[in-house]
Write a protein that holds these residues in place. Structure first.
Motif, PDB file in Angstrom:
ATOM      1  N   SER A  98       2.114  -0.333  -4.529  1.00 37.01           N
ATOM      2  CA  SER A  98       1.937  -1.856  -3.936  1.00 37.01           C
ATOM      3  C   SER A  98       1.013  -2.182  -2.923  1.00 37.01           C
ATOM      4  O   SER A  98       1.070  -3.435  -2.625  1.00 37.01           O
ATOM      5  CB  SER A  98       3.589  -1.764  -3.446  1.00 37.01           C
ATOM      6  N   ARG A  99       0.275  -1.192  -2.356  1.00 42.04           N
ATOM      7  CA  ARG A  99      -0.739  -1.620  -1.427  1.00 42.04           C
ATOM      8  C   ARG A  99      -1.775  -0.551  -1.487  1.00 42.04           C
ATOM      9  O   ARG A  99      -1.463   0.483  -1.395  1.00 42.04           O
ATOM     10  CB  ARG A  99      -0.130  -1.717  -0.125  1.00 42.04           C
ATOM     11  N   THR A 119       0.675   1.971   0.114  1.00 39.90           N
ATOM     12  CA  THR A 119       2.113   1.925   0.030  1.00 39.90           C
ATOM     13  C   THR A 119       2.389   2.497  -1.311  1.00 39.90           C
ATOM     14  O   THR A 119       2.034   1.899  -2.383  1.00 39.90           O
ATOM     15  CB  THR A 119       2.512   0.616   0.693  1.00 39.90           C
ATOM     16  N   GLU A 121       6.140   2.497  -3.717  1.00 39.73           N
ATOM     17  CA  GLU A 121       7.454   2.355  -3.746  1.00 39.73           C
ATOM     18  C   GLU A 121       8.307   2.415  -4.973  1.00 39.73           C
ATOM     19  O   GLU A 121       7.618   2.633  -6.038  1.00 39.73           O
ATOM     20  CB  GLU A 121       7.563   0.560  -3.666  1.00 39.73           C
ATOM     21  N   LYS A 127      10.061   1.732   0.130  1.00 35.46           N
ATOM     22  CA  LYS A 127       8.480   1.886   0.516  1.00 35.46           C
ATOM     23  C   LYS A 127       8.221   2.903   1.423  1.00 35.46           C
ATOM     24  O   LYS A 127       9.173   3.157   2.400  1.00 35.46           O
ATOM     25  CB  LYS A 127       7.944   0.717   0.920  1.00 35.46           C
ATOM     26  N   ILE A 128       6.874   3.676   1.215  1.00 31.54           N
ATOM     27  CA  ILE A 128       6.645   4.508   2.238  1.00 31.54           C
ATOM     28  C   ILE A 128       5.287   4.637   2.295  1.00 31.54           C
ATOM     29  O   ILE A 128       4.458   4.329   1.241  1.00 31.54           O
ATOM     30  CB  ILE A 128       7.004   6.242   2.134  1.00 31.54           C
ATOM     31  N   ASP A 129       4.542   4.788   3.446  1.00 29.62           N
ATOM     32  CA  ASP A 129       2.979   4.590   3.557  1.00 29.62           C
ATOM     33  C   ASP A 129       2.462   5.843   3.147  1.00 29.62           C
ATOM     34  O   ASP A 129       3.103   6.967   3.316  1.00 29.62           O
ATOM     35  CB  ASP A 129       2.669   3.929   4.683  1.00 29.62           C
ATOM     36  N   SER A 164       5.213   9.088   7.047  1.00 27.72           N
ATOM     37  CA  SER A 164       4.034   8.821   5.812  1.00 27.72           C
ATOM     38  C   SER A 164       3.755  10.089   5.156  1.00 27.72           C
ATOM     39  O   SER A 164       4.136  11.165   5.564  1.00 27.72           O
ATOM     40  CB  SER A 164       3.030   8.025   6.556  1.00 27.72           C
TER      41      SER A 164
END
Length: 315
Positions: A98-99, A119, A121, A127-129, A164
């Motif tokens: 998502s990023r 990121t 999800e 979510k987690i980076d 992360s």
């Protein structure tokens, strides 16, 4: 009625029905023709929902991949955040990107080289980076696209307030079977009486053995250094026997699964299915052992960050 008689119309009278036989323009006998268009596909519908609403309304792109994500992920995103997973623990996490932000390293051996911050999800928007350092970026940059469904294989980083992942591999969902399957289990269930197909059965298993032998010769592994091992599980007269085919390691692909089904389904009264097993799930015992191992090494790990550690601070 008097307004209509004099040709006048009120602001709130525009919704009144038109006379029979007239279209919206008042011309009798004509109907506006609407173009015939095919319905949107499910991916198109989800794409337009996200574009217009900022979220998925009718479904989620990950719902179609639930089986693969459950099979090959070793831990869930909420578990990483809720359980005391120490830094350095290896994980495989599946989800949607998502990023994706590309940048350049600013310190250490990655200075000036491309890297990325991600990121990922799950279907519940947990979510987690993650960080893709320069060496990994060079090998996997082509998979780093927004909304792409992937698996991130790497190690937990606890050097910040939120955990992360430092990424070692990025595996697209369509390559998961080949690259993440650890074990191919062939389940054979006999529905008829024992010994009914003795001669034919021996020939059938001989063909299976040759099929697996040829498959094993065509690969150097599943991308992680070794191909999947093969287990044979036999169900007969209420008994279950599991055999490990020593030395049999094969690349798992849909073509091989189809060939196994063709070979093993040739006898009546015998049902065959292939089960794919991914990496072992992380358990609380695994977490406890990792924490005990990490504790006495913590000071050493921090002293090594500038030289060969995995901390993002050196970039």
């Amino acid at each position: 009625a008097s307004d209509r008689a004099t040709g006048q119309m009120g602001m709130f009278g525009m919704g009144q029905p038109a006379p029979a036989g007239a279209d919206r323009g008042g011309v009798a006998g004509s109907q506006p023709a609407l173009p015939s268009t095919p319905p949107w596909s499910k991916p198109q519908t989800l794409e337009y929902e996200k574009e217009v609403l900022g979220l998925y309304a009718s479904s989620h792109p990950l719902h179609d991949h639930k089986a693969e994500i459950d099979r090959y992920s070793t831990v869930t995103i909420p578990a990483i955040k809720q359980q005391p997973l120490p830094g350095g623990v290896k994980v495989v996490v599946g989800g949607m990107l998502s990023r994706v932000r590309h940048t350049f390293g600013k310190k250490g051996r990655g200075m000036g080289k491309k890297m990325a911050f991600l990121t990922i999800e799950d279907s519940a928007s947990n979510k987690i980076d993650a960080t893709v350092f320069s060496d990994t970026f060079a090998a996997h940059y082509m998979h780093l696209e927004m909304d792409r469904v992937v698996f991130l294989e790497g190690k937990i980083d606890r050097n910040r307030e939120e955990p992360s992942i430092n990424v070692d591999r990025v595996i697209p969902i369509d390559q998961a079977i080949e690259k993440l399957t650890q074990t191919l289990k062939i389940v054979v269930e006999e529905r008829g009486e024992a010994g009914k197909h003795n001669g034919a059965s021996k020939e059938q298993f001989g063909r299976l053995r040759e099929l697996l032998r040829q498959a094993g010769m065509r690969t150097h592994g599943n991308g992680s250094g070794a191909a999947a091992e093969v287990l044979l599980e036999l169900h007969q007269q209420g008994k279950v026997v599991c055999l490990r085919l020593n030395g049999s390691r094969v690349p798992v692909a849909q073509a091989l699964l189809d060939s196994i089904d063709t070979v093993m389904s040739s006898l009546d009264g015998r049902e065959v299915r292939c089960e794919l097993l991914g990496p072992s799930k992380l358990t609380m015992q695994d977490i406890g052992r990792a924490a005990q191992y990490q504790a006495p090494r913590k000071e050493l790990a921090y002293s090594m960050q500038d030289d060969g550690g995995e901390s993002i601070d050196r970039y």
